[in-house]
Design an enzyme around this catalytic site. Structure first.
Site, PDB file in Angstrom:
ATOM      1  N   ASP A  86      50.620  59.055  13.247  1.00  0.00           N
ATOM      2  CA  ASP A  86      51.647  58.146  13.083  1.00  0.00           C
ATOM      3  C   ASP A  86      52.869  59.072  14.175  1.00  0.00           C
ATOM      4  O   ASP A  86      52.975  59.894  12.768  1.00  0.00           O
ATOM      5  CB  ASP A  86      51.525  57.223  12.178  1.00  0.00           C
ATOM      6  CG  ASP A  86      52.785  56.392  12.026  1.00  0.00           C
ATOM      7  OD1 ASP A  86      53.977  56.201  13.107  1.00  0.00           O
ATOM      8  OD2 ASP A  86      52.554  55.153  11.502  1.00  0.00           O
ATOM      9  N   HIS A 111      55.706  58.029  14.251  1.00  0.00           N
ATOM     10  CA  HIS A 111      57.027  56.823  13.882  1.00  0.00           C
ATOM     11  C   HIS A 111      57.561  57.869  12.446  1.00  0.00           C
ATOM     12  O   HIS A 111      57.439  58.027  12.055  1.00  0.00           O
ATOM     13  CB  HIS A 111      57.029  55.699  13.397  1.00  0.00           C
ATOM     14  CG  HIS A 111      56.870  55.174  14.637  1.00  0.00           C
ATOM     15  ND1 HIS A 111      55.168  54.770  14.705  1.00  0.00           N
ATOM     16  CD2 HIS A 111      56.587  53.987  15.433  1.00  0.00           C
ATOM     17  CE1 HIS A 111      54.803  54.242  15.717  1.00  0.00           C
ATOM     18  NE2 HIS A 111      56.579  53.720  16.336  1.00  0.00           N
ATOM     19  N   SER A 144      48.100  52.915  10.165  1.00  0.00           N
ATOM     20  CA  SER A 144      48.862  54.045   8.894  1.00  0.00           C
ATOM     21  C   SER A 144      48.786  53.124   7.263  1.00  0.00           C
ATOM     22  O   SER A 144      48.737  54.309   6.637  1.00  0.00           O
ATOM     23  CB  SER A 144      50.122  54.053   9.133  1.00  0.00           C
ATOM     24  OG  SER A 144      50.452  54.742  10.740  1.00  0.00           O
TER      25      SER A 144
HETATM   26 CO1  B1M Z   1      55.983  51.654  18.301  1.00  0.00          CO
HETATM   27  N1  B1M Z   1      55.387  51.155  17.336  1.00  0.00           N
HETATM   28  N2  B1M Z   1      54.457  52.683  18.577  1.00  0.00           N
HETATM   29  N3  B1M Z   1      57.154  53.676  18.953  1.00  0.00           N
HETATM   30  N4  B1M Z   1      57.599  51.276  17.499  1.00  0.00           N
HETATM   31  C1  B1M Z   1      56.349  49.456  15.793  1.00  0.00           C
HETATM   32  C2  B1M Z   1      55.857  50.373  14.637  1.00  0.00           C
HETATM   33  C3  B1M Z   1      55.892  48.375  16.742  1.00  0.00           C
HETATM   34  C4  B1M Z   1      55.188  47.550  15.429  1.00  0.00           C
HETATM   35  C5  B1M Z   1      56.118  47.729  18.221  1.00  0.00           C
HETATM   36  C6  B1M Z   1      55.652  45.985  18.144  1.00  0.00           C
HETATM   37  O1  B1M Z   1      54.577  46.120  18.512  1.00  0.00           O
HETATM   38  N5  B1M Z   1      56.738  45.174  18.132  1.00  0.00           N
HETATM   39  C7  B1M Z   1      53.888  48.695  17.019  1.00  0.00           C
HETATM   40  C8  B1M Z   1      52.908  48.735  15.782  1.00  0.00           C
HETATM   41  C9  B1M Z   1      51.564  47.812  15.882  1.00  0.00           C
HETATM   42  C10 B1M Z   1      51.220  47.283  15.113  1.00  0.00           C
HETATM   43  O2  B1M Z   1      50.584  48.824  13.985  1.00  0.00           O
HETATM   44  N6  B1M Z   1      49.966  46.428  14.678  1.00  0.00           N
HETATM   45  C11 B1M Z   1      54.187  50.060  17.574  1.00  0.00           C
HETATM   46  C12 B1M Z   1      53.557  50.358  18.497  1.00  0.00           C
HETATM   47  C13 B1M Z   1      52.302  49.397  18.445  1.00  0.00           C
HETATM   48  C14 B1M Z   1      53.433  51.376  19.131  1.00  0.00           C
HETATM   49  C15 B1M Z   1      52.088  52.869  19.787  1.00  0.00           C
HETATM   50  C16 B1M Z   1      51.194  52.310  19.483  1.00  0.00           C
HETATM   51  C17 B1M Z   1      52.218  51.787  21.365  1.00  0.00           C
HETATM   52  C18 B1M Z   1      51.833  52.522  22.334  1.00  0.00           C
HETATM   53  O3  B1M Z   1      51.265  53.780  22.434  1.00  0.00           O
HETATM   54  N7  B1M Z   1      51.409  51.663  23.702  1.00  0.00           N
HETATM   55  C19 B1M Z   1      52.571  54.194  19.754  1.00  0.00           C
HETATM   56  C20 B1M Z   1      52.376  55.250  18.670  1.00  0.00           C
HETATM   57  C21 B1M Z   1      52.185  55.960  18.528  1.00  0.00           C
HETATM   58  C22 B1M Z   1      51.145  56.737  17.075  1.00  0.00           C
HETATM   59  O4  B1M Z   1      52.210  56.641  16.451  1.00  0.00           O
HETATM   60  N8  B1M Z   1      50.327  57.403  17.398  1.00  0.00           N
HETATM   61  C23 B1M Z   1      54.363  53.646  19.894  1.00  0.00           C
HETATM   62  C24 B1M Z   1      55.533  54.633  19.845  1.00  0.00           C
HETATM   63  C25 B1M Z   1      56.779  54.483  19.607  1.00  0.00           C
HETATM   64  C26 B1M Z   1      57.926  55.169  19.758  1.00  0.00           C
HETATM   65  C27 B1M Z   1      57.013  56.424  20.520  1.00  0.00           C
HETATM   66  C28 B1M Z   1      58.192  55.024  21.077  1.00  0.00           C
HETATM   67  C29 B1M Z   1      59.390  54.653  19.018  1.00  0.00           C
HETATM   68  C30 B1M Z   1      59.227  55.994  17.883  1.00  0.00           C
HETATM   69  C31 B1M Z   1      60.090  57.108  17.958  1.00  0.00           C
HETATM   70  C32 B1M Z   1      59.703  57.661  16.889  1.00  0.00           C
HETATM   71  O5  B1M Z   1      60.107  57.376  15.612  1.00  0.00           O
HETATM   72  N9  B1M Z   1      60.605  58.690  17.032  1.00  0.00           N
HETATM   73  C33 B1M Z   1      58.319  53.705  18.478  1.00  0.00           C
HETATM   74  C34 B1M Z   1      59.427  52.815  18.200  1.00  0.00           C
HETATM   75  C35 B1M Z   1      60.609  53.268  18.047  1.00  0.00           C
HETATM   76  C36 B1M Z   1      59.002  51.595  17.619  1.00  0.00           C
HETATM   77  C37 B1M Z   1      60.145  50.455  16.715  1.00  0.00           C
HETATM   78  C38 B1M Z   1      60.123  49.414  18.170  1.00  0.00           C
HETATM   79  C39 B1M Z   1      61.139  50.700  16.179  1.00  0.00           C
HETATM   80  C40 B1M Z   1      60.166  51.626  14.583  1.00  0.00           C
HETATM   81  C41 B1M Z   1      61.734  52.297  14.068  1.00  0.00           C
HETATM   82  O6  B1M Z   1      62.617  53.439  14.198  1.00  0.00           O
HETATM   83  N10 B1M Z   1      62.407  51.366  13.536  1.00  0.00           N
HETATM   84  C42 B1M Z   1      58.793  49.290  15.894  1.00  0.00           C
HETATM   85  C43 B1M Z   1      58.942  47.709  15.561  1.00  0.00           C
HETATM   86  C44 B1M Z   1      59.418  47.773  14.305  1.00  0.00           C
HETATM   87  O7  B1M Z   1      59.410  49.148  13.616  1.00  0.00           O
HETATM   88  N11 B1M Z   1      59.387  46.346  14.669  1.00  0.00           N
HETATM   89  C45 B1M Z   1      57.791  50.261  16.786  1.00  0.00           C
HETATM   90  C46 B1M Z   1      63.683  51.874  12.343  1.00  0.00           C
HETATM   91  C47 B1M Z   1      63.902  52.519  11.512  1.00  0.00           C
HETATM   92  C48 B1M Z   1      64.477  52.898  10.617  1.00  0.00           C
HETATM   93  O8  B1M Z   1      62.968  51.730  10.402  1.00  0.00           O
HETATM   94  O9  B1M Z   1      60.785  53.368  10.774  1.00  0.00           O
HETATM   95  O10 B1M Z   1      60.489  50.742   9.632  1.00  0.00           O
HETATM   96  P1  B1M Z   1      61.446  52.041   9.977  1.00  0.00           P
HETATM   97  O11 B1M Z   1      62.278  52.936   8.244  1.00  0.00           O
HETATM   98  C49 B1M Z   1      62.671  51.836   7.286  1.00  0.00           C
HETATM   99  C50 B1M Z   1      62.058  51.437   6.240  1.00  0.00           C
HETATM  100  O12 B1M Z   1      60.311  50.705   6.818  1.00  0.00           O
HETATM  101  C51 B1M Z   1      61.423  52.172   4.917  1.00  0.00           C
HETATM  102  O13 B1M Z   1      63.135  52.831   5.223  1.00  0.00           O
HETATM  103  C52 B1M Z   1      63.741  52.840   6.700  1.00  0.00           C
HETATM  104  C53 B1M Z   1      64.812  51.602   6.163  1.00  0.00           C
HETATM  105  O14 B1M Z   1      66.252  52.119   5.306  1.00  0.00           O
HETATM  106  N12 B1M Z   1      61.029  53.434   5.176  1.00  0.00           N
HETATM  107  C54 B1M Z   1      61.024  54.430   3.941  1.00  0.00           C
HETATM  108  C55 B1M Z   1      60.070  53.840   6.219  1.00  0.00           C
HETATM  109  N13 B1M Z   1      59.238  55.478   5.801  1.00  0.00           N
HETATM  110  C56 B1M Z   1      59.963  54.899   4.460  1.00  0.00           C
HETATM  111  C57 B1M Z   1      59.080  55.720   3.500  1.00  0.00           C
HETATM  112  C58 B1M Z   1      59.578  55.952   2.164  1.00  0.00           C
HETATM  113  C59 B1M Z   1      60.784  55.153   1.923  1.00  0.00           C
HETATM  114  C60 B1M Z   1      60.938  53.618   3.173  1.00  0.00           C
HETATM  115  O15 B1M Z   1      59.620  56.358   1.435  1.00  0.00           O
HETATM  116  C61 B1M Z   1      58.981  57.596   1.764  1.00  0.00           C
END
Ligand code: B1M
Length: 216
Positions: free
Chosen positions: A99, A101, A152
């Site tokens: 992963d 992200h 993940s």
């Molecule tokens: Co991707 N991605 N992405 N992506 N991406 C998602 C996660 C997705 C839901 C988008 C969608 O389809 N709507 C989807 C996953 C679907 C699934 O698994 N069923 C997805 C996909 C499919 C993919 C790829 C597979 C796409 C592809 O290649 N075809 C690929 C995966 C590659 C891989 O990982 N092997 C991919 C790639 C990418 C980018 C590189 C383009 C980019 C990431 C850039 C980066 O992170 N450096 C990206 C992005 C930006 C997203 C979305 C749009 C936004 C994620 C984000 O940064 N959110 C995302 C959509 C979504 O999440 N709904 C998506 C903002 C961030 C602050 O939120 O990380 O959730 P988050 O953190 C939150 C809480 O979750 C929590 O605190 C934070 C807020 O305070 N939290 C914790 C998180 N970790 C924590 C740990 C803790 C405590 C709290 O303690 C340890």
């Protein structure tokens, strides 16, 4: 567009020209860096996720949005409030194997670091062996794993199983976070198979309150 709307739009459009000036204005108007992130920028990121998920946005544009988000967070970080507390405990933080992200994980890093914790952030795509090695090497008090893909959540389960089989389940409380996780999955499914402490954090602030709890 009004400033708030414009900042959100910048994330959606991946538009960073003039970003810093807008962030400065928002802070000058009294918004805290955390409110800018949580109330505006993350709203934009949510829209990006929806557009991407429904096929209306292509991956390179998602990447651009993520870059603007990271630039904004890096710009705001020095302006954030920090507590004087220090040495409250040490956590190893990683995005799990497979992963990439890391925006959420890095926010957790910032919030914990600003609130007295020592964070060893070992980055993305980290296998459990690397996480455990880092926890050992840095004498961590806790382990935090982040992951956004549905896959993940399965990896996290495997990681906990690996900790149990190595006999270190009770050594480090584990914090889990990321968009694909649910509280029920962590607190019902994972807890029932893990002999140690495992907690779900919905966001970075819950991560902080959990750390405060497990460290006392
Ligand atoms: Co991707 N991605 N992405 N992506 N991406 C998602 C996660 C997705 C839901 C988008 C969608 O389809 N709507 C989807 C996953 C679907 C699934 O698994 N069923 C997805 C996909 C499919 C993919 C790829 C597979 C796409 C592809 O290649 N075809 C690929 C995966 C590659 C891989 O990982 N092997 C991919 C790639 C990418 C980018 C590189 C383009 C980019 C990431 C850039 C980066 O992170 N450096 C990206 C992005 C930006 C997203 C979305 C749009 C936004 C994620 C984000 O940064 N959110 C995302 C959509 C979504 O999440 N709904 C998506 C903002 C961030 C602050 O939120 O990380 O959730 P988050 O953190 C939150 C809480 O979750 C929590 O605190 C934070 C807020 O305070 N939290 C914790 C998180 N970790 C924590 C740990 C803790 C405590 C709290 O303690 C340890």
């Amino acid at each position: 567009l009004p400033l708030d709307e414009r900042l959100k739009r910048r994330i959606i459009d991946g538009e960073r020209n003039g970003l810093e000036a807008d962030l400065d204005t928002a802070m000058a108007q009294g918004r805290t860096p955390l409110s800018i992130i949580n109330d505006l920028l993350l709203d934009g990121m949510k829209v990006v996720g929806e557009l991407f998920g429904s096929g209306q946005m292509q991956l390179p544009f998602v990447l651009q949005s993520a870059e603007v988000m990271k630039t904004a967070v890096a710009y705001l970080e020095p302006h954030m409030e920090k507590t004087d507390d220090d040495g409250k405990g040490r956590i190893v933080l990683a995005t799990v194997k497979g992963d990439v992200h890391d925006i959420g994980k890095n926010l957790v890093d910032i919030i914990l670091s600003n609130n007295g914790y020592d964070v060893v952030n070992i980055g993305i795509k980290q296998p459990i062996s690397a996480i455990l090695d880092a926890a050992e090497e840095h004498r961590a008090d806790a382990i935090g794993m982040s992951g956004l893909l549905v896959k993940s959540t399965v990896i996290m389960k495997e990681n906990l199983a690996e900790m149990a089989s190595r006999g270190v389940a009770e050594r480090w409380p584990v914090l889990l976070g990321g968009a694909a996780l649910t509280r029920a999955y962590v607190e019902d499914d994972l807890r029932s198979v893990f002999p140690g402490q495992v907690h779900y954090a919905r966001d970075a602030f819950e991560g902080l309150s959990l750390m405060d709890r497990v460290m006392t």
